[in-house]
Design an enzyme around this catalytic site. Structure first.
Site, mmCIF file in Angstrom:
data_model
loop_
_atom_site.group_PDB
_atom_site.id
_atom_site.type_symbol
_atom_site.label_atom_id
_atom_site.label_comp_id
_atom_site.label_asym_id
_atom_site.label_seq_id
_atom_site.Cartn_x
_atom_site.Cartn_y
_atom_site.Cartn_z
ATOM 1 N N THR A 128 2.097 4.189 -2.185
ATOM 2 C CA THR A 128 1.947 4.644 -0.809
ATOM 3 C C THR A 128 3.287 4.696 -0.084
ATOM 4 O OG1 THR A 128 1.006 4.004 1.343
ATOM 5 C CG2 THR A 128 1.470 2.229 -0.174
ATOM 6 N N ASP A 129 3.352 5.531 0.959
ATOM 7 C CA ASP A 129 4.558 5.565 1.789
ATOM 8 C C ASP A 129 4.689 4.315 2.653
ATOM 9 O OD1 ASP A 129 2.466 6.111 3.543
ATOM 10 O OD2 ASP A 129 3.377 7.890 4.423
ATOM 11 N N GLU A 130 3.627 3.533 2.774
ATOM 12 C CA GLU A 130 3.670 2.359 3.648
ATOM 13 C C GLU A 130 4.632 1.283 3.141
ATOM 14 O OE1 GLU A 130 0.098 0.934 5.463
ATOM 15 O OE2 GLU A 130 -0.984 2.783 4.988
ATOM 16 N N TYR A 189 -1.321 -5.247 2.932
ATOM 17 C CA TYR A 189 -1.566 -4.108 2.042
ATOM 18 C C TYR A 189 -0.263 -3.537 1.512
ATOM 19 C CZ TYR A 189 -2.137 0.778 0.747
ATOM 20 O OH TYR A 189 -2.049 1.982 0.103
ATOM 21 N N LYS A 226 1.420 -3.461 -2.301
ATOM 22 C CA LYS A 226 1.777 -2.229 -3.014
ATOM 23 C C LYS A 226 3.265 -2.202 -3.352
ATOM 24 C CE LYS A 226 -0.433 0.824 -4.002
ATOM 25 N NZ LYS A 226 -1.207 1.093 -5.245
#
Length: 279
Positions: A79-81, A104, A108
């Protein structure tokens, strides 16, 4: 259950997979704030179980593949997060330093580092993809867009965090899958590819666009926008995400086929059909 190491190992031994595309993850930030341990277990331990089972199946030792597994590849969907939050300017690049801000995104980011380590240490053929916010048919209704559609249709309040001005880059799910497919088959050994839709929208813009479309498709007295309700902001809510997808566009020839308008039309139609069938 990817957290069950014995089960994962037995399945790899039985079926002798020559490739892995690892989608499995806990992915909803709100849930990670409530139950971070679940995210640590699935996203970190689960990822380790998968990559280590792949290593044992494919390789004799560091940088030495077993016969028949020389082209085996592990693609990890992320993810970009992991990059944190952007200000008003700039885009996430593959070289952007990691700065995760939620349980989260931290889980990741950790899983990305595990995959990277197996490439660097053991010479495994790995690819990492980091995507922007997905939307489209079949998405879990805890996510923003399906929740908006469902709540609006059922006359329930549409909750929006804070002032609704948090910005996300939206990527239609099929465009994302095409990018993953390209990266898996044509990506370069050990590389990372960012996949984004170039569709930056504030949360309030998303809600208003969906409500406007619903006003046209299934009009009712008043507007669906009357259901918008601002609620207390999420803890650690990142202000803006936006991906620079030029690497996968240039190196692998990927492009998003859907803009937000075409993608959201297809998405709303799918959910309305699903709701009507259930009714």
């Amino acid at each position: 259950d990817i957290c069950d190491q014995n089960l994962v190992n037995s399945i790899f031994e039985k079926y002798e997979f020559s490739g892995v595309v690892h989608f499995a993850a806990e992915s909803h930030v709100d849930n990670s704030i409530e139950k971070p341990g679940v995210f640590i277990k699935t996203n970190i331990i689960g990822t380790f179980n998968l990559i280590h089972a792949s290593y044992k199946l494919w390789m004799n030792s560091s940088k030495k593949f077993k016969e028949g597994f020389a082209n085996s590849r592990f693609l990890h969907v992320s993810t970009d997060e992991v990059y944190g939050s952007l200000g008003n300017e700039g885009l996430f690049k593959e070289s952007t330093p990691y700065a995760p801000n939620s349980p989260y995104s931290a889980s990741k980011a950790s899983s990305d580092m595990i995959i990277r380590s197996y490439h660097e240490t053991y010479g495994m053929n790995t690819i990492i993809t980091n995507c922007s916010n997905n939307y489209g048919p079949k998405q879990n209704e805890e996510k923003l867009i399906p929740k908006i559609i469902s709540n609006a249709y059922n006359g329930k309040n549409i909750p929006i965090y804070g002032d609704g001005k948090n910005i996300r880059d939206w990527l239609y799910v099929l465009d994302h899958c095409k990018g993953i497919d390209l990266a898996f088959h044509n990506g370069e050994f050990g590389e990372t590819y960012n996949i984004g839709g170039r569709n930056e929208k504030t949360n309030i813009e998303i809600v208003e666009e969906i409500c406007n479309l619903l006003d046209k498709k299934i009009p009712k007295k008043g507007s669906y926008k009357d259901l918008i309700t601002f609620v207390e902001d999420r803890a650690g809510h990142d202000q803006r995400y936006a991906i620079d997808a030029s690497k996968i566009e240039h190196d692998l020839g990927w492009k998003a086929d859907e803009n937000f308008q075409s993608g959201i039309e297809k998405t709303i139609e799918w959910y309305l059909n699903k709701i009507n069938k259930n009714d």
